[in-house]
Motif scaffolding. Structure first.
Motif, PDB file in Angstrom:
ATOM      1  N   ASP B  96       0.872  -1.177   0.000  1.00 36.43           N
ATOM      2  CA  ASP B  96       0.000   0.000   0.000  1.00 36.43           C
ATOM      3  C   ASP B  96       0.907   1.225   0.000  1.00 36.43           C
ATOM      4  O   ASP B  96       1.493   1.573   1.022  1.00 36.43           O
ATOM      5  N   ASN B  98       1.960   5.056  -0.447  1.00 38.64           N
ATOM      6  CA  ASN B  98       1.457   6.415  -0.279  1.00 38.64           C
ATOM      7  C   ASN B  98       2.607   7.401  -0.118  1.00 38.64           C
ATOM      8  O   ASN B  98       3.762   6.991   0.016  1.00 38.64           O
ATOM      9  N   ASN B 288       0.058  11.681   3.840  1.00 38.62           N
ATOM     10  CA  ASN B 288      -0.751  10.981   2.835  1.00 38.62           C
ATOM     11  C   ASN B 288      -1.927  11.828   2.367  1.00 38.62           C
ATOM     12  O   ASN B 288      -2.375  11.693   1.233  1.00 38.62           O
ATOM     13  N   GLN B 289      -2.414  12.668   3.261  1.00 36.43           N
ATOM     14  CA  GLN B 289      -3.591  13.476   2.927  1.00 36.43           C
ATOM     15  C   GLN B 289      -3.325  14.439   1.789  1.00 36.43           C
ATOM     16  O   GLN B 289      -4.237  14.888   1.110  1.00 36.43           O
ATOM     17  N   VAL B 291      -2.119  13.785  -0.852  1.00 33.97           N
ATOM     18  CA  VAL B 291      -2.424  13.078  -2.089  1.00 33.97           C
ATOM     19  C   VAL B 291      -3.833  12.469  -2.032  1.00 33.97           C
ATOM     20  O   VAL B 291      -4.566  12.471  -3.005  1.00 33.97           O
ATOM     21  N   ASP B 292      -4.177  11.951  -0.876  1.00 30.46           N
ATOM     22  CA  ASP B 292      -5.490  11.317  -0.717  1.00 30.46           C
ATOM     23  C   ASP B 292      -6.576  12.380  -0.598  1.00 30.46           C
ATOM     24  O   ASP B 292      -6.315  13.539  -0.362  1.00 30.46           O
ATOM     25  N   GLY B 293      -7.782  11.907  -0.704  1.00 27.93           N
ATOM     26  CA  GLY B 293      -8.931  12.777  -0.456  1.00 27.93           C
ATOM     27  C   GLY B 293      -9.029  13.899  -1.459  1.00 27.93           C
ATOM     28  O   GLY B 293      -9.760  14.858  -1.285  1.00 27.93           O
ATOM     29  N   GLN B 294      -8.226  13.820  -2.502  1.00 31.05           N
ATOM     30  CA  GLN B 294      -8.328  14.790  -3.571  1.00 31.05           C
ATOM     31  C   GLN B 294      -8.996  14.085  -4.739  1.00 31.05           C
ATOM     32  O   GLN B 294      -9.060  12.862  -4.788  1.00 31.05           O
ATOM     33  N   ASP B 298      -6.269   7.038  -9.313  1.00 34.09           N
ATOM     34  CA  ASP B 298      -5.258   6.173  -8.679  1.00 34.09           C
ATOM     35  C   ASP B 298      -3.891   6.396  -9.298  1.00 34.09           C
ATOM     36  O   ASP B 298      -2.865   6.395  -8.611  1.00 34.09           O
ATOM     37  N   ARG B 301      -2.442   9.656  -8.051  1.00 33.86           N
ATOM     38  CA  ARG B 301      -2.004   9.512  -6.649  1.00 33.86           C
ATOM     39  C   ARG B 301      -0.675   8.776  -6.573  1.00 33.86           C
ATOM     40  O   ARG B 301       0.217   9.167  -5.838  1.00 33.86           O
ATOM     41  N   ALA B 305       2.779  10.583  -5.234  1.00 33.46           N
ATOM     42  CA  ALA B 305       3.456  10.054  -4.048  1.00 33.46           C
ATOM     43  C   ALA B 305       4.892   9.644  -4.399  1.00 33.46           C
ATOM     44  O   ALA B 305       5.853   9.968  -3.671  1.00 33.46           O
TER      45      ALA B 305
END
Lengths: 699, 699
Positions: B96, B98, B288-289, B291-294, B298, B301, B305
């Motif tokens: 995983d 990130n 991580n945020q 990149v995430d929640g945007q 995939d 992201r 990262a």
């Protein structure tokens, strides 16, 4: 020269753990710091041809194709012109190899590498100028272009491609100095105003530069100093090959190089080396006299010079909290102050730097001793043991924890097991020889307690019951956890590998007891002196009584072993150096013992026993692994102490030994110790060969 | 995860020029400092099997046979038990990946590497605690053994075999910390009292140790921390992976790592990292945020990262005479602060550390500028030139001399030639964006003179006669010595490689003129502002007028070139960040110009033109060499500035780009820039991919 010239040799400053290694073909030498092998760098040394525009060079480089692949642009800059430089042919190349100088000639080009062979003043109380001269981390090169028969200018070049993984090559231009270097660590410099220093992806780019600006090409992987002789001129250029490492260099103990007190950067090293060039190279040249002008054979001269150079490459003169700290690294293994090497290097160091012997002994007493119990192999029951010393003080710039070595491993009985008895004896050997040879009785007084403890420790390892002691080691250390102790000959078979009841170690014990008998007398410890005397006599008796009908003493006594070993005589060296020479006489008190050992050595030095087919010495009849440092030592004992003549058979032996060291493939490894049936196999790039210095003492 | 997990990625502290690289199979990762590639170390991460006594491990190691050959003794110690540890099968392994965390799972073992993604406080005036937290040279690891379904204890291990050539491995045991390390440079540590740290020749020796004493075996080449979960327990262990280098690290300028102010040794780094473990990993996790929640795909992201991690591995935060000095190294080439990378990393740095942009710009003005004359290719006659800036500041810890780069080479017209105009424009781009985005107008006032000089220098490079200027570069620098300037696209063909009359550089000039028109107004230099405005309009007109009938603008105008390039639109990024967004509107003053570029990009983004067969973007129609950092940038411009929709074709492109980066063989190189027809080929291990940060700004 009685051998092919293309073998590697160290050319090293004193105490910088650095070497400009050169001699083996290909990218096999170069400027290494703190390595257990050559730096494997391309070295570029060549001369313009008479026709001009092309060059001939010594064969000390490979190609840079692989390094350039990442600049995958098909660009002129990244494609070397291989046709520009050809190698001199082997036949054109001559080498004159000496302790302090190493001269190469080919065509109209000559270069000499100068490296120091000199006494190291005691840093506590020495002359600072002398100390700086001695430890400046540089070696020196002269390049001569003999252009007298030629009516055109000709260029020569001297350069390298650094292989440090962390820093780039650079051009150095500062206050009258020009050079090329890698990071802050290595550099080749000159103060000749006519020289030009430059970088290029490949060496031809430095030689064939259209725009002078491009000599500063920072991405260049190769650097060289380019020099030029006028038409009809013979000209010599002077260059210094410099090393530097700042900051703390070791862990476990925070140390810096001692030279950093005097030189704050490689530029300062460069300036000093060039400023003092003439006296420094004169001193290097005088180092040749150590070996020359003596009654040595060519083979002996070669091996002595080679081993001295290798020794210096392994020396590391450090400072910890303002105090000097001396380390000799163990060649390819890089173990620090391996004690069973110290005891062999002792004779060289007593001549050149007796304070380093004291320094190392006190490192052992201060930090690298331990106390154990001991046991018989049969019962494992523990008996009182005592003090001993670690095999080494760490490895590759990592000081080990107090009281332990990097090497010793519990629970085994072969290589990497404990050397408790061996190192205990080594401390006593070194200490007693040091006191006897330097007259530094204050050392003996200061360490009286350790001397007594160590003696008692030896007694305990002989037998728990005083009346049952026979002078030999009979019990193993508890640190082996039920394993068994070994000797310095760790990679040999049991004939030299097993410590208990080993005849090599036994004769060494005899030597120690002789020294202690005398030393305790001086220290007014007469009971101990008497006890040492008892052990001395008991030991000699035990050994003598083990003489077999075939006329040899088995390597391991009382255990059914039938190996025959040359190092049975090794321990005789210590009475020689502790003012006990009377014990070494056939007509003296220990005449029977000495006669037995003479008989032993005469009988084992036979083809098929302890001689290889090529005539070289084979230290054990049951192993093909022979160690040159120990051969050198035993040769001295054989001739000087046991008074055997040096005949044709012995000369043939040295010719074989030289052949081992100049092996066409394995001489990459510079001076090396462990030779398996003529092939350099282990303990390579090694400092221990300076036992050869003993040859100078022969009548 | 839409891709195979076995690709290398950096996991790096901020500014330590260090990386714990991991992911590619074999001895292909490890703990590297100041390298242009992975450290190529064996990494040992595994878990005891349910049966017990044997282990399964991640496939991040090869064998140590070669390293052990020198201990040629046929001893148990030097023979690894290969059967003790098997690899997890590929199918069992999950990753995983990130920005701030990288988690691996297999069987009952899980480990996560935490690496920082955080703002770097300005060291001059920042909060010291925050600064220490940010730059502590360590990354963090949690290892979890899920033993809940198992009624026996189970061990896990985490270790490595260091490949530093200068120092040995060691065990660290100090004040509650246990670990293993190499020299003073790298270490893995824990403060878990139940953990055991040890060394061995091979990893199995550390796991299967009969006598605990032997865990301290100093000759051991491998080190590991061994941890244990009780029966039916799930347990997480915390470890820090530490880096350290003391003393001066660069030549040319004497610098130390900034972190050495706060940490005097790797032990202090270890203590701090473990003491602050929880808040530090929480911060990594929060990274991580970013990149995430945007609204990212995939693929986006993943690439964002990956590129962020690679960037940090190249950062080097130094100190010189008490002043901070920021360097980003150029991946495998290790050039320092390559200016044409700075201008791309600008957007990331403005978000995370705007002071580093200022710091680098001032390094260029203080030391790395020069002044030249310029010439037309036909006549070579010299005309007034002006100021410009060097391509870089040196290479691999070697700062180049003032006023010159490591890279630039005179007398050529392709790779390694001068980038005078490119870097001049880059200084102005960076400076104007910096001032506009930070509001640091004091910077503009302080450097007013340089701004004016640089503007004049641009004018001189357009045409000596003001009335003949067309807004583009028309003359080359005298530093090329009759060669020709190139652009950052140095290894492409002429379509992007030639600077003069290049449409890529032309649109960048347009962006600079737009910014200067505004900035000079602010600085109350209205004449200059007007002149910048004239250039701005002239530049747009020239470019627009070059539109061909086929609907594209040739890569190099007026010289008969017919290449089509994506980076024609690159320069549009600068008005976006210099408060000139109005100039980017189709209905605005430059509507015709913007429409022309829209038409251009629409027409070139076609299969066989600027799309590869796999759908990936091909930056030039005439070269297979495509650069991901620039693709990321142009994707942003395409969507956000030119307002093209992001359809299936564009999504397919990103899938192709991910495939390039996760190439089964070439993903050894972590994030890389230059991809030739789908294969990572150059500019590997590279920092430049953080142009991807722009995607976060898209509506």
């Amino acid at each position: 020269m009685p051998y092919e010239p293309f073998f590697n040799a160290h050319h090293s400053p004193v105490g910088a753990f650095a070497s400009f290694t050169l001699g083996y073909k290909g990218a096999s030498g170069g400027l290494g710091i703190e390595l257990g092998k050559p730096a494997d760098e391309n070295m570029y040394i060549g001369l313009e041809t008479e026709e001009g525009g092309t060059y001939q060079a010594f064969p000390f480089f490979g190609d840079t194709e692989e390094d350039l692949a990442r600049f995958a642009v098909g660009n002129d800059q990244t494609e070397g012109d291989q046709s520009l430089i050809t190698h001199f042919s082997d036949e054109e190349i001559q080498r004159d190899f000496n302790a302090g100088t190493d001269t190469w000639r080919a065509g109209d080009l000559e270069f000499t590498i100068y490296s120091p062979v000199r006494e190291i003043p005691d840093p506590e109380g020495g002359n600072v100028q002398n100390l700086k001269d001695t430890i400046v981390p540089a070696v020196f090169v002269e390049v001569t272009i003999d252009n007298r028969n030629h009516a055109k200018k000709r260029k020569a070049f001297f350069g390298y491609q650094g292989e440090d993984p962390y820093s780039g090559m650079r051009r150095i231009t500062s206050s009258g100095i020009q050079g090329i270097g890698q990071g802050r660590r290595t550099a080749i410099v000159t103060n000749d105003a006519a020289a030009k220093a430059g970088l290029g992806f490949t060496i031809d780019k430095v030689l064939n530069v259209e725009h002078e600006f491009n000599l500063g090409f920072g991405l260049g992987l190769c650097g060289a100093i380019v020099i030029e002789a006028e038409a009809n001129e013979k000209k010599t250029f002077q260059l210094a090959v410099c090393f530097y490492r700042d900051g703390y260099v070791t862990s476990g103990i925070d140390t810096t190089y001692y030279y950093t007190q005097y030189f704050s950067s490689i530029e300062e090293v460069a300036a000093y080396a060039l400023d003092r060039f003439q006296p420094l190279i004169d001193h290097c040249r005088s180092g040749n006299q150590l070996v020359d002008g003596q009654k040595l054979t060519d083979e002996q001269r070669f091996m002595m010079a080679h081993s001295i150079k290798s020794y210096y490459g392994n020396t590391q003169f450090l400072e910890n909290n303002g105090k000097p700290l001396w380390v000799v690294n163990e060649g390819e293994y890089r173990m620090m102050n391996t004690f069973d090497l110290t005891v062999d290097q002792l004779f060289y160091e007593l001549k050149m730097s007796p304070w380093t012997v004291k320094n190392v002994l006190e490192q052992f007493t201060d930090r690298y001793s331990y106390k154990d119990t001991v046991f018989f192999p049969e019962t494992k029951e523990q008996h009182p043991g005592g003090i001993s010393f670690t095999h080494d003080m760490g490895v590759a710039n990592v000081f080990s924890d107090p009281g332990r070595s990097a090497y010793e491993f519990a629970g085994i009985d072969d290589c990497f097991s404990f050397m408790t008895h061996e190192e205990l004896v080594n401390w006593l050997c070194c200490a007693s020889v040091y006191v006897s040879q330097t007259g530094d009785e204050a050392f003996a007084v200061k360490h009286k307690e350790v001397l007594v403890e160590a003696f008692n420790s030896m007694l305990h390892r002989d037998h728990p019951e005083p009346e049952q002691r026979n002078g030999l080691m009979g019990l193993d250390s508890s640190y082996t956890k039920g394993g068994a102790e070994i000797t310095t000959y760790d990679s040999l078979d049991v004939s030299l590998g097993q410590a208990r009841n080993n005849i090599y170690l036994a004769v060494k014990c005899w030597g120690v007891y002789a020294a202690l008998e005398k030393l305790f007398q001086k220290l007014e410890l007469s009971d101990l002196s008497r006890e040492a005397g008892r052990q001395l006599r008991s030991c000699a008796e035990t050994i003598t009584s083990e003489m077999t009908e075939e006329g040899y003493i088995p390597a391991v006594i009382t255990e059914g072993n039938t190996s025959r070993i040359i190092p049975a005589i090794e321990g005789l060296i210590f009475p020689y150096f502790t003012d006990c020479k009377e014990y070494l006489k056939e007509e003296g008190e220990f005449g029977t013992f000495i006669q037995a050992l003479k008989k032993h050595i005469e009988n084992v030095l036979k083809p098929g026993v302890c001689l290889f087919e090529d005539g070289g010495w084979k230290i054990s009849s049951t192993s093909d692994n022979s160690w040159l440092s120990k051969i050198y030592l035993c040769q001295f004992i054989y001739r000087e102490i046991l008074e055997f003549p040096w005949g044709e058979q012995e000369k043939a032996a040295d010719q074989a030994h030289v052949k081992w060291l100049t092996h066409p493939k394995l001489s990459y490894w510079s001076w090396s110790d462990q030779i398996i049936a003529g092939e350099i196999s282990a303990s390579r790039y090694y400092p221990r060969g300076v036992t050869s210095i003993l040859w100078l003492l022969e009548k």
